[in-house]
Design an enzyme around this catalytic site. Structure first.
Site, PDB file in Angstrom:
ATOM      1  CG  ASP A  24      -7.173  -3.264  -2.539  1.00 36.80           C
ATOM      2  OD1 ASP A  24      -7.578  -2.273  -1.888  1.00 36.80           O
ATOM      3  OD2 ASP A  24      -6.015  -3.684  -2.484  1.00 36.80           O
ATOM      4  CG  HIS A  39      -5.732  -2.176   0.891  1.00 40.87           C
ATOM      5  ND1 HIS A  39      -5.130  -2.112  -0.345  1.00 40.87           N
ATOM      6  CD2 HIS A  39      -4.989  -1.376   1.706  1.00 40.87           C
ATOM      7  CE1 HIS A  39      -4.073  -1.309  -0.295  1.00 40.87           C
ATOM      8  NE2 HIS A  39      -3.969  -0.849   0.946  1.00 40.87           N
ATOM      9  CB  SER A  67      -0.965  -0.041   1.181  1.00 43.50           C
ATOM     10  OG  SER A  67      -1.929   0.974   1.097  1.00 43.50           O
TER      11      SER A  67
END
Length: 398
Positions: free
Chosen positions: A343, A374, A170
């Site tokens: 996600d 996620h 991320s």
């Protein structure tokens, strides 16, 4: 509201041990080094100071438990970099047969885990205090320009390696792209990059962050008015509260599950409920308000760009009314992307936008579970089978 939460926490702390008969998960409220030591892996703590004075804490697993420390077999260094509001703990909060850091250590890598400025482990500075506004005047742009280069240089200097492997999750990918834009010479210091839930463009994000993006200007003004510059750093009492409230044996654990689902999407099948108290006493690990509003700006604009300070300050900082866009063509290191259809933060359309702009994507895998979210990239029960075995295979190939 804060007093109410604290009062509820005190009540729960007084009642929970008697009602459960046992303590919550033994790793709840434990630091990253303590979690690693619990599983009898070697662990080291290192500190590195950035050019602008932030003191970052790194955590290292120099080798696996199956390989003696005296082994002369070279261990290539690999750097794991965490997500927004996270810390190095994200890579060790599961059993050794499933958590990424242990799997890499047992596969022959020298594992390093970074912590960027402002999180639980990196709240020191050579001259500033976290109580000062000036300490928090950064977003992920500064993490890419200062923190990540400092960490990479420290790891390479310590290990005497020519380059390292990099795994970003991320925001750990966002700051990597930003670093390569500002300091393209670091392409020579990274052997290969793996992006889990990769984030550059976020115009198609869903959930609370996406909904808040339309109010980013108001959020910035309110935060400034009330003098709030740090975002979501829980203290000791709140962590204790969550360690009991999120225990799978307590009815309030359903609230913890729903809180996660509201933030990142629902995938109950992959939620590791046993480790839920561990997750939520380590996350959120805190950051600056500007780090969050930088993402909100990008959701609103659809661009991958530097922080938008407004026309006047943009001219002062960038010599332009508008913030400059990051140039992804400067990321020439080989890149592997791992994404998922469910996600909310690294949405499929945005990942595809990123993939098309990166010049050297050599592998892209979409997780087979259509409900994979996620946070599943680091928290899912089966992340080892759905993601990590392919990461390990890719790294071995390179």
């Amino acid at each position: 509201m804060t007093n109410l939460v604290q009062f509820a926490g005190l009540i729960l702390l007084s009642l929970a041990p008697a009602s459960l008969g046992t303590s919550p998960h033994p790793l709840a409220n434990k630091s990253t080094p303590q979690i690693i030591a619990y599983y009898r892996y070697p662990v080291e703590v290192h500190q590195v100071t950035t050019e602008d004075g932030y003191i970052l804490e790194l955590h290292r697993i120099p080798h696996g438990i199956k390989e003696p420390q005296t082994s002369r077999h070279p261990r290539p260094p690999i750097l794991l970099q965490h997500c927004l509001l996270c810390s190095s703990a994200e890579f060790v909060m599961n059993t050794p047969d499933k958590a990424l850091a242990y799997l890499l250590a047992d596969s022959g890598y020298d594992v390093w885990m970074g912590n960027v400025r402002g999180n639980t482990y990196s709240k020191n500075h050579v001259s500033l205090s976290p109580s000062q506004k000036e300490f928090w005047q950064f977003s992920w742009a500064e993490m890419g320009y200062y923190d990540l280069p400092a960490i990479i240089d420290y790891v390479l200097n310590t290990t005497q390696a020519e380059d390292l492997y990099y795994v970003g999750f991320s925001m750990g990918t966002t700051i990597f792209w930003a670093m390569m834009n500002d300091r393209p010479e670091y392409n020579q210091k990274v052997h290969v990059m793996v992006g889990l839930g990769p984030v550059a463009y976020v115009g198609n994000a869903k959930g609370p962050l996406a909904r808040a993006s339309s109010q980013v200007d108001l959020i910035e003004r309110v935060a400034k008015f009330f003098g709030k510059y740090e975002f979501l750093s829980f203290g000791f009492l709140m962590d204790k509260f969550l360690s009991f409230a999120c225990d799978e044996r307590v009815f309030t654990s359903a609230l913890c599950r729903n809180m996660l689902f509201q933030m990142t999407g629902s995938n109950r099948k992959q939620l590791n409920e046993e480790f839920l108290p561990v997750f939520l006493t380590n996350t959120p690990a805190g950051t600056s308000v500007l780090t969050v509003t930088h993402y909100l700006q990008e959701i609103r604009s659809g661009n991958f760009q530097k922080y938008d300070y407004g026309e006047k300050l943009n001219i002062q900082n960038y010599n332009s009314k508008y913030p400059p866009k990051y140039n992804l063509s400067k990321v020439v290191v080989p890149v592997a992307l791992f994404s998922s259809e469910n996600d909310w933060l690294a949405a499929p359309k945005d990942v595809e936008h990123l993939r098309l702009e990166l010049p050297n994507v050599v592998y892209h895998r979409v997780v087979e579970d259509p409900m994979f979210t996620h946070l599943d990239f680091v928290w899912a029960k089966d992340a080892d089978e759905l993601v990590y075995k392919y990461v390990l295979g890719f790294l071995k190939f390179f």
